[in-house]
Design a protein around this motif. Structure first.
Motif, PDB file in Angstrom:
ATOM      1  N   THR A 157      -8.487   2.531  12.520  1.00 21.35           N
ATOM      2  CA  THR A 157      -7.812   1.593  11.630  1.00 21.35           C
ATOM      3  C   THR A 157      -8.832   1.143  10.397  1.00 21.35           C
ATOM      4  O   THR A 157      -8.561   1.238   9.219  1.00 21.35           O
ATOM      5  CB  THR A 157      -7.318   0.250  12.296  1.00 21.35           C
ATOM      6  OG1 THR A 157      -6.425   0.836  13.541  1.00 21.35           O
ATOM      7  CG2 THR A 157      -6.649  -0.695  11.291  1.00 21.35           C
ATOM      8  N   LEU A 187      -0.883  -3.692   5.439  1.00 29.53           N
ATOM      9  CA  LEU A 187      -0.906  -4.843   6.461  1.00 29.53           C
ATOM     10  C   LEU A 187       0.614  -5.279   6.518  1.00 29.53           C
ATOM     11  O   LEU A 187       0.894  -5.767   7.663  1.00 29.53           O
ATOM     12  CB  LEU A 187      -1.573  -6.056   5.883  1.00 29.53           C
ATOM     13  CG  LEU A 187      -3.103  -5.978   6.094  1.00 29.53           C
ATOM     14  CD1 LEU A 187      -3.901  -7.181   5.456  1.00 29.53           C
ATOM     15  CD2 LEU A 187      -3.616  -5.828   7.636  1.00 29.53           C
ATOM     16  N   VAL A 203      -4.016   1.586   5.094  1.00 27.05           N
ATOM     17  CA  VAL A 203      -3.374   0.839   6.227  1.00 27.05           C
ATOM     18  C   VAL A 203      -2.703  -0.360   5.392  1.00 27.05           C
ATOM     19  O   VAL A 203      -3.314  -1.217   4.496  1.00 27.05           O
ATOM     20  CB  VAL A 203      -4.740   0.138   7.076  1.00 27.05           C
ATOM     21  CG1 VAL A 203      -3.932  -0.954   7.793  1.00 27.05           C
ATOM     22  CG2 VAL A 203      -5.403   1.167   7.771  1.00 27.05           C
ATOM     23  N   ALA A 222      -2.998   0.925  13.367  1.00 24.66           N
ATOM     24  CA  ALA A 222      -3.137  -0.485  13.793  1.00 24.66           C
ATOM     25  C   ALA A 222      -2.280  -0.940  14.693  1.00 24.66           C
ATOM     26  O   ALA A 222      -2.203  -1.565  15.789  1.00 24.66           O
ATOM     27  CB  ALA A 222      -2.983  -1.058  12.385  1.00 24.66           C
ATOM     28  N   ILE A 245      -7.894   3.734   2.140  1.00 20.95           N
ATOM     29  CA  ILE A 245      -6.884   2.565   1.742  1.00 20.95           C
ATOM     30  C   ILE A 245      -5.519   3.030   2.107  1.00 20.95           C
ATOM     31  O   ILE A 245      -4.758   3.007   1.286  1.00 20.95           O
ATOM     32  CB  ILE A 245      -7.020   2.752   0.200  1.00 20.95           C
ATOM     33  CG1 ILE A 245      -8.490   2.779  -0.456  1.00 20.95           C
ATOM     34  CG2 ILE A 245      -6.615   1.191  -0.151  1.00 20.95           C
ATOM     35  CD1 ILE A 245      -9.122   1.391  -0.296  1.00 20.95           C
ATOM     36  N   ALA A 255      -8.521   2.301   6.809  1.00 22.52           N
ATOM     37  CA  ALA A 255      -8.540   1.219   5.596  1.00 22.52           C
ATOM     38  C   ALA A 255      -9.581   1.123   4.894  1.00 22.52           C
ATOM     39  O   ALA A 255      -9.806   1.258   3.462  1.00 22.52           O
ATOM     40  CB  ALA A 255      -8.524  -0.114   6.149  1.00 22.52           C
ATOM     41  N   ILE A 291       0.955  -1.010   0.155  1.00 24.61           N
ATOM     42  CA  ILE A 291      -0.027  -0.001   0.003  1.00 24.61           C
ATOM     43  C   ILE A 291       0.848   1.190  -0.058  1.00 24.61           C
ATOM     44  O   ILE A 291       0.304   2.313  -0.629  1.00 24.61           O
ATOM     45  CB  ILE A 291      -0.974  -0.012   1.158  1.00 24.61           C
ATOM     46  CG1 ILE A 291      -1.906  -1.265   1.088  1.00 24.61           C
ATOM     47  CG2 ILE A 291      -1.724   1.204   1.109  1.00 24.61           C
ATOM     48  CD1 ILE A 291      -2.572  -1.472  -0.137  1.00 24.61           C
TER      49      ILE A 291
END
Lengths: 293, 308
Positions: B231, B243, B241, B59, B239, B235, B7
Motif C-alpha cells: 500500500t 483513500l 491509492v 489497502a 499515486i 501510494a 485518485i
C-alpha cells in the motif's frame, strides 16, 4: 393675461418640439455622430445613417472557483455577454450568431492504439501530442455549419473539428496523414465521451436585444488551471467581433485536498491508508466480537 | 448518491461501491479467503483504472487480514520466526512488483498484463478447486473418504543450505524456500492486489510441511505486513491509492465479512469450495472475454508522464 400665458405656452411647446430655433443648447445635437444610446432611441430614422458604429461583443464568466466536494459530479459555469450597438430588433430575431468557446490549457497527451496480437487485443502503437487542450467546449446560437464556413471556423479554432492539436515531431514523422487524422479524431471522440470536449449547437441564448448567455458544463475530471473563454459575434457568416476573457479554475473541498495530499505527500498518503485499514479491521472485529459474545 | 473518487478521478454511486465491498467481504468471510482476487477485477469492471484498482485493493487487504491475524496471534498460531523470514522475502517481492507495475504502466501494457495474470491465476486455481471439490463431493456420495495426500518424507527442500530452526512449526529447514515463497507472494500482492493466501497456504503445507494449525496464522501475519508495504509503495511511487475508495470498500468489506462468516458455518466445506470455484471461473472468463472480443474503441488516452 390669459392670452399672454397662451403665447408663452405655445413658445415653450414649440421649443420642446425642437421647431423653434431660439434655444441656447446644442443646436446640432442630432446632426453630429451621437452617443450610441441616443441613436437607439431615435424614433425609426427613415434612412440609416451612412456610418453605423460597429457592433462589438463583451463577455464575462460567472464562476471563478469550483468546489469539488464529496458529492461532486461536475459543475457549470455561465458565460454571459452583451453586444454593443446591437441592431437586432428582438432577442428572438436571430440577427446575430454568437459562439462561445471555453478552452483549458494545452497539455501533452499520449494516444494508444490496440491491435490484435495472437488473438488478443493489445496496445500496439502510441502517438504523442505536445499540446492538446485539456478541455474544450463550444456553444453557439445554432449549428456552426449553418452560419459560418469551414475556413473561418478553422482559422479561429472554433468547433470540435478545429481544436488545435500539436503532434510531437517524432510521432508525426512515423505515421501517414490518414493515420494522423485517425489519431486526432480518436482524441476528439475519447475526450467527448469523457465530457472533456463538447459542443452545444443551441447553447447560446439571447435574453435581450443585446444580452446573451451560455451555460458550459465542466465534468468532475476537468483539470485545474487557466480557462480561456472566447466569444465570437457573427452576422450573415461574417465575423464582426471577438472577445477573450481568462478564468483561473481552482478546485476546493476535501476531495481536492485529498488529491493534493496524494500527490504532494505520497508516502504519507500510503501510511494513512494503512492506518485507516488497520483501524477499520481491528475496530470491526472488536465490535462484532462483542455483539456475538 | 454519487461520490467523487479523487485518485481514480471518477464519480461513482456510493451504494454500488459499498455493495461491492460488502459482497466481496461476504465471500471472504464465507470462504475464509482474502477477497483481493475479486475486488481488483470488480473495480476494473466498474471503470477504475487498473493501477488504482490494484493499489486500493492492497489497502483493503490490510483491513481484511488484520483482525484474522490478531485472532490467530492470540491463539498462538503464528510462527513469528517463519513469518519474519517470509516477510523478508515479501518486502523484496513487493519492491520488485511495484517496480514492474511502474515499467508496465509506462509502456502502456499494465492493463493487459493484469488481465492476463488474473485469467491465468484464476483459471488455474478455479479449475483445480472445481476438480478437487467435485471429486470430494463424488467420493462422499460413494461413501469413500478421500485420503489426504502425503508427499515423500524428504524432498529437495531439505537439501538446501542456510538451515534455520523454527520452533513453533517444529521444523529445521533452509531459510531459502520460505524467503522465496514470501518474495513470490509479495510480488503477487504488489502487481495483483491479492494476499496470495492461495499460493502461500499450499506452499507452506506441501513444500515446507508446516503444521496446518500454524499455516493460516503465519500466512495472515505475513499478509498484513506485505499488504501494508505494498500500500505504502503503491501510494508513494504510483499515486494509486484512493483513500475515499479504500474507506468505502473497507467499511463494506468488514460488515460483509461478518455475515459471510456466519453463513459459512451453515454450509459444507466441499459445497463452499465448489461455489467459490464457480465464482473464480466466472471472473476469469469475464476478464478473458474482454481480451478476445473486438473492442468498441481501439484507441485510448494516457498522460505521457506515465498515467494509466
Amino acid at each position: 393675461m390669459s392670452r399672454r400665458v397662451m403665447i408663452l405656452l405655445l413658445i415653450l411647446a414649440a421649443a420642446a418640439a425642437g421647431v423653434v430655433v431660439p434655444v441656447f443648447h446644442e443646436p446640432s445635437a442630432f446632426a453630429q455622430a451621437p452617443p450610441s444610446k441616443a441613436k437607439k432611441r431615435a424614433p425609426a430614422p427613415p434612412i440609416a445613417p451612412p456610418s453605423l458604429p460597429p457592433e462589438t461583443v463583451e463577455a464575462d464568466v460567472s464562476t471563478r472557483t469550483i468546489a469539488v466536494t464529496s458529492g461532486y459530479s461536475g459543475a457549470e459555469i455561465l458565460v454571459f455577454g452583451t453586444i454593443e450597438n446591437s441592431r437586432q430588433p428582438s432577442a428572438e430575431s436571430g440577427f446575430y450568431d454568437v459562439v462561445v468557446v471555453v478552452e483549458g490549457a494545452p497539455e501533452a497527451l499520449m494516444v494508444r492504439k490496440k491491435g490484435r496480437v495472437a488473438g488478443l487485443w493489445v496496445n500496439t502503437s502510441t502517438f504523442n501530442f505536445n499540446a492538446v487542450p485539456s478541455y474544450y467546449a463550444v456553444a453557439s446560437t445554432r449549428p456552426l455549419e449553418e452560419f459560418a464556413d469551414a475556413t473561418i471556423l478553422d482559422e479561429n479554432g472554433i468547433g470540435l473539428d478545429a481544436v488545435r492539436m500539436a503532434a510531437a515531431a517524432d510521432s508525426a514523422i512515423r505515421v501517414s496523414s490518414e493515420d494522423l487524422i485517425a489519431y486526432k479524431s480518436a482524441v476528439t471522440r475519447l475526450k467527448q465521451s469523457a465530457s472533456l470536449f463538447k459542443r452545444d449547437d443551441y447553447g447560446v441564448v439571447f435574453t435581450g436585444r443585446s444580452l446573451f448567455r451560455a451555460t458550459i458544463g465542466l465534468p468532475a475530471t476537468v483539470p485545474v488551471g487557466p480557462l480561456t473563454a472566447r466569444v465570437f459575434l457573427f452576422h450573415e457568416g461574417k465575423l464582426l467581433s471577438r472577445y477573450q476573457s481568462r478564468v483561473v479554475l481552482e478546485r476546493e473541498g476535501i476531495e481536492r485536498w485529498l488529491y493534493a495530499f496524494a500527490f504532494e505527500r505520497p508516502f504519507l498518503n500510503g501510511m494513512v491508508a494503512v492506518l485507516l485499514a488497520l483501524a477499520t479491521g481491528l475496530l470491526a472485529s472488536a465490535v462484532f466480537r462483542r455483539r456475538i459474545a | 448518491m454519487n461520490i467523487y473518487l479523487p485518485i481514480a478521478e471518477m464519480s461513482e454511486s456510493v451504494f454500488v461501491l459499498l455493495g461491492m465491498g460488502a459482497a466481496v467481504g461476504f465471500i471472504s468471510g464465507l470462504f475464509g479467503v482474502g477477497g483481493g482476487f475479486l475486488i481488483t477485477p470488480l473495480l476494473i469492471f466498474t471503470g477504475v483504472p487498473a493501477p488504482v484498482a490494484v493499489g486500493t485493493s492492497t489497502a483493503q487487504l490490510v483491513a481484511s487480514s488484520v483482525s484474522g491475524a490478531v485472532a490467530q496471534y492470540n491463539r498462538n498460531n503464528v510462527d513469528i520466526k517463519l513469518g519474519v523470514v517470509l516477510l523478508g522475502g515479501g518486502f523484496l517481492g513487493t519492491v520488485i512488483g511495484v517496480g514492474v507495475v511502474q515499467i508496465l504502466r509506462q509502456a502502456g501494457q499494465f492493463d493487459l498484463f493484469i488481465a492476463l495474470c488474473y485469467v491465468l491465476f484464476l483459471g488455474v486455481i478455479g479449475t483445480l478447486m472445481m476438480i478437487e471439490s467435485l471429486q470430494t463431493v463424488w467420493k462422499a456420495r460413494g461413501g469413500v473418504t478421500p485420503s489426504m495426500r502425503r508427499p515423500g518424507e524428504h524432498s529437495w527442500v531439505h537439501g538446501l543450505p542456510m538451515k534455520m530452526r523454527f520452533q513453533r512449526s517444529k521444523l529445521y529447514i533452509s531459510a531459502i524456500p520460505p524467503f522465496l515463497i514470501g518474495a513470490f507472494v509479495g510480488f503477487l500482492a504488489a502487481i495483483m492486489g491479492v494476499g496470495g493466501g492461495f499460493v502461500m497456504v499450499p506452499a507452506l503445507i506441501y513444500l515446507l510441511r508446516v503444521p496446518t494449525n500454524v499455516v493460516v496464522g503465519t500466512s495472515l501475519f505475513q499478509t498484513v505486513f506485505v499488504a501494508a508495504a505494498a500500500t505504502i509503495l503503491h501510494a508513494g511511487t504510483l499515486i494509486s491509492v484512493d483513500l475515499v475508495l479504500a474507506t468505502i470498500l473497507m467499511i463494506g468489506g468488514v460488515i460483509g465479512a461478518q455475515f459471510g462468516a456466519s453463513a459459512g458455518s451453515q454450509l459444507k466445506g466441499e459445497q463452499l469450495r465448489l461455489l467459490l470455484a464457480g465464482i473464480v471461473l466466472l471472473v476469469c472468463l469475464r476478464l478473458g472475454w474482454d481480451l478476445v472480443i473486438t473492442p468498441s474503441e481501439i484507441y485510448s488516452l494516457a498522460s505521457p508522464a506515465g498515467g494509466s
